[in-house]
Design a protein around this motif. Structure first.
Motif, PDB file in Angstrom:
ATOM      1  N   ARG A  60       8.179 -32.518  16.807  1.00 34.20           N
ATOM      2  CA  ARG A  60       7.610 -30.456  16.520  1.00 34.20           C
ATOM      3  C   ARG A  60       8.115 -30.925  17.941  1.00 34.20           C
ATOM      4  N   TYR A  96      -7.616 -38.732  21.149  1.00 36.26           N
ATOM      5  CA  TYR A  96      -6.975 -37.696  20.967  1.00 36.26           C
ATOM      6  C   TYR A  96      -5.981 -37.546  22.107  1.00 36.26           C
ATOM      7  N   ARG A  98      -3.032 -35.712  24.151  1.00 33.96           N
ATOM      8  CA  ARG A  98      -1.563 -34.663  24.899  1.00 33.96           C
ATOM      9  C   ARG A  98      -0.788 -34.941  25.339  1.00 33.96           C
ATOM     10  N   TYR A 129     -14.028 -31.334  15.883  1.00 32.40           N
ATOM     11  CA  TYR A 129     -13.810 -30.718  17.367  1.00 32.40           C
ATOM     12  C   TYR A 129     -14.148 -29.274  16.431  1.00 32.40           C
ATOM     13  N   ARG A 148      -2.390 -12.304  14.942  1.00 33.26           N
ATOM     14  CA  ARG A 148      -0.854 -13.511  15.377  1.00 33.26           C
ATOM     15  C   ARG A 148      -0.136 -12.978  15.871  1.00 33.26           C
ATOM     16  N   LYS A 159       5.173 -24.417  19.370  1.00 35.97           N
ATOM     17  CA  LYS A 159       3.205 -24.591  20.221  1.00 35.97           C
ATOM     18  C   LYS A 159       3.654 -25.094  21.682  1.00 35.97           C
ATOM     19  N   TYR A 164      -0.953 -20.096  23.195  1.00 40.42           N
ATOM     20  CA  TYR A 164      -3.123 -20.292  22.572  1.00 40.42           C
ATOM     21  C   TYR A 164      -3.538 -18.526  23.792  1.00 40.42           C
ATOM     22  N   GLU A 193      -2.990 -18.552  10.174  1.00 45.89           N
ATOM     23  CA  GLU A 193      -3.565 -19.309  10.181  1.00 45.89           C
ATOM     24  C   GLU A 193      -5.583 -19.047  10.875  1.00 45.89           C
ATOM     25  N   SER A 195      -7.462 -20.220  14.554  1.00 51.23           N
ATOM     26  CA  SER A 195      -6.968 -20.142  15.833  1.00 51.23           C
ATOM     27  C   SER A 195      -6.535 -21.484  16.233  1.00 51.23           C
ATOM     28  N   GLY A 196      -7.055 -22.999  15.935  1.00 51.19           N
ATOM     29  CA  GLY A 196      -6.323 -24.129  16.126  1.00 51.19           C
ATOM     30  C   GLY A 196      -6.652 -24.911  14.812  1.00 51.19           C
ATOM     31  N   ASN A 198      -4.479 -24.939  10.036  1.00 51.60           N
ATOM     32  CA  ASN A 198      -3.726 -24.262   9.089  1.00 51.60           C
ATOM     33  C   ASN A 198      -5.217 -24.253   8.173  1.00 51.60           C
ATOM     34  N   ILE A 220       0.724 -30.629  10.927  1.00 51.98           N
ATOM     35  CA  ILE A 220       1.305 -32.351  10.563  1.00 51.98           C
ATOM     36  C   ILE A 220       0.053 -32.587   9.208  1.00 51.98           C
ATOM     37  N   THR A 221      -1.386 -31.976   9.927  1.00 52.34           N
ATOM     38  CA  THR A 221      -2.115 -32.134   9.549  1.00 52.34           C
ATOM     39  C   THR A 221      -2.332 -31.899   7.712  1.00 52.34           C
ATOM     40  N   THR A 257      -5.259 -31.980  13.040  1.00 53.97           N
ATOM     41  CA  THR A 257      -5.001 -33.396  14.193  1.00 53.97           C
ATOM     42  C   THR A 257      -6.851 -33.124  14.533  1.00 53.97           C
ATOM     43  N   ALA A 258      -7.069 -32.562  15.980  1.00 53.42           N
ATOM     44  CA  ALA A 258      -8.260 -32.230  16.371  1.00 53.42           C
ATOM     45  C   ALA A 258      -9.312 -32.336  14.758  1.00 53.42           C
TER      46      ALA A 258
HETATM   47  N1  PPE Z   1      -2.262 -24.456  13.911  1.00 55.43           N
HETATM   48  C1  PPE Z   1      -2.427 -24.377  15.173  1.00 55.43           C
HETATM   49  C2  PPE Z   1      -2.586 -22.900  15.894  1.00 55.43           C
HETATM   50  C3  PPE Z   1      -2.856 -25.614  16.035  1.00 55.43           C
HETATM   51  O1  PPE Z   1      -3.346 -25.129  17.008  1.00 55.43           O
HETATM   52  C4  PPE Z   1      -2.431 -26.492  15.254  1.00 55.43           C
HETATM   53  C5  PPE Z   1      -3.351 -28.021  16.178  1.00 55.43           C
HETATM   54  C6  PPE Z   1      -3.154 -26.465  13.917  1.00 55.43           C
HETATM   55  C7  PPE Z   1      -2.407 -25.304  13.430  1.00 55.43           C
HETATM   56  C8  PPE Z   1      -2.850 -27.624  13.061  1.00 55.43           C
HETATM   57  O2  PPE Z   1      -1.355 -28.584  13.451  1.00 55.43           O
HETATM   58  P1  PPE Z   1      -1.558 -30.192  13.392  1.00 55.43           P
HETATM   59  O3  PPE Z   1      -2.423 -30.632  13.579  1.00 55.43           O
HETATM   60  O4  PPE Z   1      -0.131 -31.258  13.180  1.00 55.43           O
HETATM   61  O5  PPE Z   1      -2.018 -30.378  11.929  1.00 55.43           O
HETATM   62  N2  PPE Z   1      -4.155 -27.498  17.139  1.00 55.43           N
HETATM   63  C9  PPE Z   1      -4.443 -28.623  18.323  1.00 55.43           C
HETATM   64  C10 PPE Z   1      -6.408 -27.983  18.848  1.00 55.43           C
HETATM   65  C11 PPE Z   1      -5.568 -27.034  19.867  1.00 55.43           C
HETATM   66  C12 PPE Z   1      -6.419 -26.888  20.824  1.00 55.43           C
HETATM   67  O6  PPE Z   1      -5.665 -27.187  21.830  1.00 55.43           O
HETATM   68  O7  PPE Z   1      -8.026 -26.530  20.943  1.00 55.43           O
HETATM   69  C13 PPE Z   1      -5.457 -29.797  17.252  1.00 55.43           C
HETATM   70  O8  PPE Z   1      -6.007 -29.793  16.344  1.00 55.43           O
HETATM   71  O9  PPE Z   1      -4.483 -30.404  18.400  1.00 55.43           O
END
Ligand code: PPE
Length: 305
Positions: A60, A96, A98, A129, A148, A159, A164, A193, A195-196, A198, A220-221, A257-258
């Motif tokens: 990704r 975590y 990054r 988180y 959005r 991403k 952000y 979605e 802010s961070g 889904n 991915i989550t 993820t967070a």
């Molecule tokens: N939408 C957004 C806007 C987003 O930032 C994230 C991850 C997701 C959906 C879920 O994506 P995934 O991690 O692949 O399931 N947000 C990250 C945190 C953002 C931050 O920096 O604070 C994360 O979960 O790592």
């Protein structure tokens, strides 16, 4: 959330001391938000630290760069290996991670074509988180006054660091108003979605989560949860939802993820049963899956060493 320093950060192919991982103030990415990043978690498993769905996260990252027209000067495999090397160098079992690729120092201005691309990977211990009791007590959501991005403005599918700013505007507005997290609507008014994370709702017994076309990141989550939910026997689909689907949802949760899987107890002060039975079952399974405790999904846990 505060960062706890660790020993090393990977920068352009080398592990450097945490304090030495610095950039020049005229770095392009600082001025124009011209970077792409990932958020990944490693968990302690019976076989050692494992990075959850690492390959998909790095794929990704490269897709985000492709959307931005940025060429990362490494292969997917090299960045995968670098993530493992960074986790190993810090000695952390669970953390975590990054990875960040950004336009570097040397060029200024909006023509990014001559810019160099730098890559850094840091990791540190990061707690829940959305707070420790997000799964059981749930989070309070508020629909944001911030929309959005449109696909033709700032592609939400990528991403990118610059994207952000939009998420932060929404998050800060929600926090200041006394909520935990913001729900963001797409320009057409449908739910995108948070802010961070889904978002998922249960309506008429079915779990629904908005698609990329509604402005959601292809989480991915989100994909993990869809698989887990279906294996638990629930109907789970990617489809559009309206703001009012949230108000009258049987259950709702956010995932990332967070944030992992965090239940939602209200949206714009309309209460939702929390944690609902499907949310609880999914959160419980997710908790085991990421720690390599479910044989069927073991291949998602990519050993760090
Ligand atoms: N939408 C957004 C806007 C987003 O930032 C994230 C991850 C997701 C959906 C879920 O994506 P995934 O991690 O692949 O399931 N947000 C990250 C945190 C953002 C931050 O920096 O604070 C994360 O979960 O790592």
């Amino acid at each position: 959330m505060p960062i706890t320093p660790t020993d090393k950060i990977w920068m352009n192919g080398e592990l450097v001391d945490w304090d030495k991982a610095q950039v020049h103030v005229l770095t392009h990415g600082l001025h124009y938000g011209s970077g792409v990043f990932e958020g990944i978690r490693a968990y302690e498993t019976a076989d050692g630290p494992a990075i959850f769905r690492l390959t998909e996260h790095i794929e990704r990252l490269f897709n985000s760069a492709k959307i931005l027209g940025m060429t990362i000067p490494y292969t997917v495999q090299e960045i995968i290996d670098a993530c493992k090397e960074t986790v190993a160098a810090t000695g952390l079992g669970s953390c975590y991670i990054r990875p960040l690729a950004y336009l570097g120092y040397g060029e200024m201005g909006l023509n990014t074509l001559p810019c160099s691309v730098d890559v850094a990977i840091a990791c540190w211990p990061w707690g829940a988180y959305l707070g420790d009791d997000a799964v059981t007590k749930g989070v309070r959501l508020k629909t944001s006054s911030w929309t959005r991005h449109d696909h033709n403005t700032m592609p939400p599918a990528a991403k990118t660091t610059g994207n952000y700013v939009n998420s932060s505007l929404a998050k800060v507005e929600a926090i200041r108003a006394g909520y935990d997290e913001a729900v963001m609507l797409a320009p057409n008014g449908l739910v995108a979605e948070c802010s961070g994370e889904n978002i998922f709702v249960a309506r008429h017994g079915k779990l629904i989560t908005p698609p990329l076309s509604a402005g959601a990141l292809e989480g991915i989550t989100q994909s993990t949860v869809l698989t887990i939910a279906r294996d638990l026997g629930y109907e789970a689909v990617i489809d559009n939802i309206a703001r009012t689907d949230l108000y009258i949802a049987e259950e709702a949760f956010v995932c990332g993820t967070a944030a992992e899987v965090s239940s939602v107890n209200s949206v714009d002060d309309r209460e939702i049963d929390c944690p609902g039975p499907k949310t609880s079952a999914i959160a419980e399974t997710y908790h085991k899956v990421i720690r390599g405790e479910v044989e069927k999904y073991r291949s998602w846990c990519e050993l760090a060493v």
